[in-house]
Design a protein around this motif. Structure first.
Motif, PDB file in Angstrom:
ATOM      1  N   ASP A  79       0.848  -1.181   0.000  1.00 58.93           N
ATOM      2  CA  ASP A  79       0.000   0.000   0.000  1.00 58.93           C
ATOM      3  C   ASP A  79       0.890   1.240   0.000  1.00 58.93           C
ATOM      4  N   LEU A  80       0.281   2.401  -0.027  1.00 53.97           N
ATOM      5  CA  LEU A  80       1.054   3.631  -0.120  1.00 53.97           C
ATOM      6  C   LEU A  80       2.071   3.746   1.005  1.00 53.97           C
ATOM      7  N   GLY A  81       1.675   3.421   2.219  1.00 55.10           N
ATOM      8  CA  GLY A  81       2.595   3.499   3.355  1.00 55.10           C
ATOM      9  C   GLY A  81       3.789   2.575   3.198  1.00 55.10           C
ATOM     10  N   ALA A  82       3.551   1.354   2.763  1.00 52.34           N
ATOM     11  CA  ALA A  82       4.647   0.397   2.562  1.00 52.34           C
ATOM     12  C   ALA A  82       5.579   0.865   1.451  1.00 52.34           C
ATOM     13  N   ARG A  83       5.013   1.428   0.395  1.00 48.19           N
ATOM     14  CA  ARG A  83       5.838   1.918  -0.711  1.00 48.19           C
ATOM     15  C   ARG A  83       6.693   3.111  -0.282  1.00 48.19           C
ATOM     16  N   MET A  84       6.084   4.047   0.470  1.00 52.10           N
ATOM     17  CA  MET A  84       6.858   5.204   0.931  1.00 52.10           C
ATOM     18  C   MET A  84       7.944   4.769   1.914  1.00 52.10           C
ATOM     19  N   ASP A  85       7.599   3.919   2.854  1.00 49.43           N
ATOM     20  CA  ASP A  85       8.572   3.434   3.831  1.00 49.43           C
ATOM     21  C   ASP A  85       9.721   2.715   3.129  1.00 49.43           C
ATOM     22  N   GLY A  86       9.397   1.840   2.190  1.00 50.12           N
ATOM     23  CA  GLY A  86      10.439   1.105   1.474  1.00 50.12           C
ATOM     24  C   GLY A  86      11.353   2.013   0.663  1.00 50.12           C
ATOM     25  N   ALA A  87      10.787   3.052   0.083  1.00 47.12           N
ATOM     26  CA  ALA A  87      11.590   3.976  -0.718  1.00 47.12           C
ATOM     27  C   ALA A  87      12.488   4.844   0.153  1.00 47.12           C
ATOM     28  N   MET A  88      12.013   5.238   1.349  1.00 49.03           N
ATOM     29  CA  MET A  88      12.763   6.152   2.213  1.00 49.03           C
ATOM     30  C   MET A  88      13.734   5.435   3.148  1.00 49.03           C
ATOM     31  N   ARG A  89      13.448   4.201   3.479  1.00 50.13           N
ATOM     32  CA  ARG A  89      14.219   3.469   4.488  1.00 50.13           C
ATOM     33  C   ARG A  89      15.730   3.470   4.237  1.00 50.13           C
ATOM     34  N   PRO A  90      16.221   3.327   3.000  1.00 53.99           N
ATOM     35  CA  PRO A  90      17.676   3.268   2.814  1.00 53.99           C
ATOM     36  C   PRO A  90      18.418   4.579   3.095  1.00 53.99           C
ATOM     37  N   TYR A  91      17.695   5.678   3.293  1.00 52.31           N
ATOM     38  CA  TYR A  91      18.338   6.987   3.395  1.00 52.31           C
ATOM     39  C   TYR A  91      18.219   7.556   4.806  1.00 52.31           C
ATOM     40  N   ARG A  92      19.300   8.118   5.296  1.00 53.09           N
ATOM     41  CA  ARG A  92      19.331   8.730   6.634  1.00 53.09           C
ATOM     42  C   ARG A  92      18.327   9.888   6.708  1.00 53.09           C
ATOM     43  N   ARG A  93      18.325  10.721   5.696  1.00 53.00           N
ATOM     44  CA  ARG A  93      17.360  11.816   5.573  1.00 53.00           C
ATOM     45  C   ARG A  93      16.780  11.745   4.175  1.00 53.00           C
ATOM     46  N   ALA A  94      15.460  11.807   4.087  1.00 50.00           N
ATOM     47  CA  ALA A  94      14.817  11.737   2.768  1.00 50.00           C
ATOM     48  C   ALA A  94      13.539  12.557   2.784  1.00 50.00           C
ATOM     49  N   VAL A  95      13.274  13.179   1.653  1.00 45.03           N
ATOM     50  CA  VAL A  95      12.020  13.887   1.431  1.00 45.03           C
ATOM     51  C   VAL A  95      11.336  13.202   0.255  1.00 45.03           C
ATOM     52  N   LEU A  96      10.046  12.942   0.380  1.00 45.55           N
ATOM     53  CA  LEU A  96       9.297  12.253  -0.657  1.00 45.55           C
ATOM     54  C   LEU A  96       8.047  13.067  -0.993  1.00 45.55           C
ATOM     55  N   VAL A  97       7.793  13.195  -2.290  1.00 47.15           N
ATOM     56  CA  VAL A  97       6.577  13.862  -2.776  1.00 47.15           C
ATOM     57  C   VAL A  97       6.001  13.052  -3.927  1.00 47.15           C
ATOM     58  N   GLY A  98       4.734  13.297  -4.188  1.00 49.11           N
ATOM     59  CA  GLY A  98       4.101  12.759  -5.377  1.00 49.11           C
ATOM     60  C   GLY A  98       4.361  13.695  -6.540  1.00 49.11           C
ATOM     61  N   SER A  99       4.026  13.241  -7.711  1.00 44.05           N
ATOM     62  CA  SER A  99       4.315  14.017  -8.922  1.00 44.05           C
ATOM     63  C   SER A  99       3.082  14.742  -9.449  1.00 44.05           C
ATOM     64  N   ASP A 100       2.014  14.750  -8.682  1.00 42.97           N
ATOM     65  CA  ASP A 100       0.753  15.306  -9.187  1.00 42.97           C
ATOM     66  C   ASP A 100       0.208  16.420  -8.304  1.00 42.97           C
ATOM     67  N   GLY A 130      -4.915  14.735   4.297  1.00 47.43           N
ATOM     68  CA  GLY A 130      -3.737  13.937   3.965  1.00 47.43           C
ATOM     69  C   GLY A 130      -2.490  14.797   4.003  1.00 47.43           C
ATOM     70  N   TYR A 131      -1.498  14.426   3.222  1.00 50.41           N
ATOM     71  CA  TYR A 131      -0.298  15.239   3.122  1.00 50.41           C
ATOM     72  C   TYR A 131       0.328  15.101   1.751  1.00 50.41           C
ATOM     73  N   TRP A 132       0.957  16.197   1.309  1.00 51.64           N
ATOM     74  CA  TRP A 132       1.530  16.265  -0.029  1.00 51.64           C
ATOM     75  C   TRP A 132       3.041  16.067  -0.013  1.00 51.64           C
ATOM     76  N   LEU A 133       3.637  16.034   1.179  1.00 54.36           N
ATOM     77  CA  LEU A 133       5.083  15.841   1.322  1.00 54.36           C
ATOM     78  C   LEU A 133       5.335  15.164   2.652  1.00 54.36           C
ATOM     79  N   VAL A 134       6.331  14.288   2.675  1.00 49.31           N
ATOM     80  CA  VAL A 134       6.818  13.718   3.926  1.00 49.31           C
ATOM     81  C   VAL A 134       8.345  13.701   3.858  1.00 49.31           C
ATOM     82  N   GLY A 135       8.946  14.081   4.962  1.00 45.16           N
ATOM     83  CA  GLY A 135      10.398  14.006   5.089  1.00 45.16           C
ATOM     84  C   GLY A 135      10.738  13.322   6.395  1.00 45.16           C
ATOM     85  N   LEU A 136      11.702  12.427   6.360  1.00 43.64           N
ATOM     86  CA  LEU A 136      12.086  11.691   7.566  1.00 43.64           C
ATOM     87  C   LEU A 136      13.583  11.825   7.807  1.00 43.64           C
TER      88      LEU A 136
END
Length: 190
Positions: A79-100, A130-136
């Protein structure tokens, strides 16, 4: 900086929006927003941009949207949460946004990275809950997106429960476009 993008295919993008304006108009909206968002963000030298695409194996000329040489990977499964977590997990600091997200630009990404200098996480709240950006940052929960009710007015509140005891920064509120009503509210065609 991770940019989530769906291959622009008729009937496969912005499905909730398409219910109100039709598949072709939704595809036009998506490709215009993707081009306006992705290229300036990917060109910015203050960060490395990773284009995380879905669905896997679909052929697309991504150079129409991002500079050639932009690193591209498949989005993780789930799901969206699993996809975002998986994409961000390898990075110490990461910002993720959608393209739309209409109006999203490099200044928003820079603000998120600045916020991560003093907070453990940063979110860009959306008008719809919801949210349009997440950074961890490095001090993140083991399951940062657990229990989030996606595509609901509770998505941000549900996610923030996972960050109890951590410093969270919020960027400005923005309207994302999920429905024909959202599009009309930003002055777009119906």
């Amino acid at each position: 900086m991770i940019l989530f993008a769906r291959a622009p295919r008729l009937g496969a993008v912005k499905r909730r929006l398409a219910k109100g304006i039709g598949d072709r108009a939704a595809l036009r909206f998506y490709t215009a927003t993707l081009a306006a968002t992705a290229r300036p963000i990917a060109r910015d030298r203050r960060w490395r941009t990773l284009l995380a695409t879905t669905p896997p194996g679909v052929r697309c000329d991504w150079s129409r949207f991002v500079p050639r040489g932009t690193e591209r990977v498949a989005q993780p499964r789930g799901d969206l949460g699993a996809r975002m977590d998986g994409a961000m997990r390898p990075y110490r600091r990461a910002v993720l946004v959608g393209s739309d997200i209409p109006g999203l630009g490099p200044a928003d990404i820079a603000a998120a990275f600045r916020a991560l200098g003093r907070a453990d996480a940063v979110f860009g709240p959306a008008e719809d809950g919801g949210y349009w950006l997440v950074g961890l940052g490095p001090r993140r929960p083991a399951r940062p997106f657990a229990g989030a009710r996606w595509s609901s007015p509770h998505a941000l509140a549900d996610t923030l429960v996972n960050f109890s005891g951590r410093r969270v920064a919020l960027l400005h509120r923005r309207r994302d476009v999920d429905t024909a009503e959202d599009l009309a509210a930003i002055g777009g065609p119906r």
